[in-house]
Motif scaffolding. Structure first.
Motif, PDB file in Angstrom:
ATOM      1  N   PRO A   5       0.784  -1.245   0.000  1.00 37.99           N
ATOM      2  CA  PRO A   5       0.000   0.000   0.000  1.00 37.99           C
ATOM      3  C   PRO A   5       0.810   1.285   0.000  1.00 37.99           C
ATOM      4  N   PRO A   6       1.871   1.428   0.833  1.00 37.96           N
ATOM      5  CA  PRO A   6       2.643   2.678   0.750  1.00 37.96           C
ATOM      6  C   PRO A   6       3.247   2.890  -0.627  1.00 37.96           C
ATOM      7  N   GLN A   7       3.720   1.802  -1.252  1.00 36.30           N
ATOM      8  CA  GLN A   7       4.315   1.920  -2.586  1.00 36.30           C
ATOM      9  C   GLN A   7       3.266   2.377  -3.598  1.00 36.30           C
ATOM     10  N   ARG A   8       2.048   1.800  -3.521  1.00 35.03           N
ATOM     11  CA  ARG A   8       0.990   2.186  -4.456  1.00 35.03           C
ATOM     12  C   ARG A   8       0.641   3.657  -4.295  1.00 35.03           C
ATOM     13  N   TYR A   9       0.568   4.109  -3.031  1.00 28.68           N
ATOM     14  CA  TYR A   9       0.212   5.512  -2.782  1.00 28.68           C
ATOM     15  C   TYR A   9       1.279   6.445  -3.364  1.00 28.68           C
ATOM     16  N   ILE A  10       2.528   6.133  -3.111  1.00 27.12           N
ATOM     17  CA  ILE A  10       3.609   6.974  -3.612  1.00 27.12           C
ATOM     18  C   ILE A  10       3.618   6.989  -5.136  1.00 27.12           C
ATOM     19  N   ASP A  11       3.393   5.817  -5.735  1.00 25.37           N
ATOM     20  CA  ASP A  11       3.411   5.734  -7.198  1.00 25.37           C
ATOM     21  C   ASP A  11       2.321   6.597  -7.828  1.00 25.37           C
ATOM     22  N   ARG A  12       1.182   6.778  -7.128  1.00 24.76           N
ATOM     23  CA  ARG A  12       0.089   7.591  -7.666  1.00 24.76           C
ATOM     24  C   ARG A  12       0.356   9.090  -7.519  1.00 24.76           C
ATOM     25  N   HIS A  13       1.364   9.455  -6.746  1.00 22.30           N
ATOM     26  CA  HIS A  13       1.690  10.866  -6.521  1.00 22.30           C
ATOM     27  C   HIS A  13       3.147  11.075  -6.934  1.00 22.30           C
ATOM     28  N   TRP A  38       7.988   2.258   4.340  1.00 18.00           N
ATOM     29  CA  TRP A  38       8.598   2.998   3.234  1.00 18.00           C
ATOM     30  C   TRP A  38       9.946   3.521   3.719  1.00 18.00           C
TER      31      TRP A  38
END
Length: 265
Positions: A5-13, A38
């Motif tokens: 989840p942290p990786q997905r969030y960062i990738d979207r921003h 992260w």
């Protein structure tokens, strides 16, 4: 597999991706307590014996109900604490008094002796604290509700041994289980004399109770990863087993688990 989840969030921003320049990881068994982390290493290190970095976090679940009650706001209220004398907001002066009272009642001040503490009590329940001692910090966050009680304790103190600190934290809140994590560079790990997450067999953590029993915490799982240039992330799950031995055996085991003072590097 898909990123955590942290990786997905960062990738979207994308602006975060460029500024953080790190990676997300999953630590621990996915079928039990695990940790999404992260890591963006921004530390500029120099060649110095003291130039090390480490952080430990004790995340405690299902804390003792007698401890939870110490973080109920109304238990500390006095007449005149609220503005206007009615049901309005509590005055800032009253909140400071109640925050200090919670800190003392739970023994949190004894976990960070000598530190400057900034506590905050919340309505109808809950508590947070930040403490500073020399170049280190400690922070505590508590949600005491019976159906989801939780306490986190985090510090970056550079100790030669974390045994006493971890034991004292667990003794203060008496959870049914807790997760211990440590993030450190290789030099920092080398300074620790008895790392509770180094993979070797560990002595159980023993906590006496008021009814002459002993709570015995044993490590149930262990996970670690080596990431970035020299960063190590370690995590262990600990579960309590109530000791049913006779009184003499309990006394012997308690003496074996006596906590000594902290030692600093």
């Amino acid at each position: 597999p898909p990123p955590n989840p942290p990786q997905r969030y960062i990738d979207r921003h994308k602006h975060l991706s460029h500024s953080l320049a790190g990676n997300g990881y999953t630590l621990g068994p996915v079928t039990a307590d695990h940790w999404f982390v992260w890591v963006a290493d921004k530390t500029s290190r120099v060649s110095s014996q003291n130039d090390t970095d480490r952080v430990i976090n004790v995340m405690m679940f299902d804390i003792d109900e007698t401890i939870s009650e110490k973080f109920m706001f109304e238990a500390y209220e006095e007449e005149g604490d609220r503005e206007g004398g009615g049901g309005e907001e509590v005055t800032e002066e009253a909140n400071r008094r109640i925050s200090a009272a919670m800190t003392k009642a739970a023994g949190i001040d004894q976990l960070v002796p000598g530190a400057t503490i900034d506590p905050r009590a919340f309505e109808p329940c809950g508590y947070s604290m930040n403490a500073i001692l020399y170049n280190s910090y400690s922070t505590i966050h508590i949600t005491p509700e019976k159906n989801c009680s939780y306490v986190s304790f985090e510090t970056n103190q550079k100790l030669a041994s974390y045994h006493s600190l971890i034991n004292n934290v667990v003794r203060t809140f008496k959870p049914k289980r807790f997760v211990l994590t440590m993030m450190a560079d290789e030099a920092g790990l080398a300074e620790i004399k008895d790392n509770p997450l180094d993979g070797r067999p560990q002595k159980p953590i023993l906590v006496p109770t008021k009814d002459a029993r002993v709570l015995e915490y044993r490590r149930s799982s262990l996970a670690s990863i080596h990431i970035e240039q020299d960063t190590c992330c370690l995590m262990g799950n600990f579960i309590v087993e109530e000791d049913e031995a006779d009184e003499l055996a309990q006394i012997k085991r308690h003496r074996e688990g006596v906590v000594r003072g902290m030692s600093y590097t």
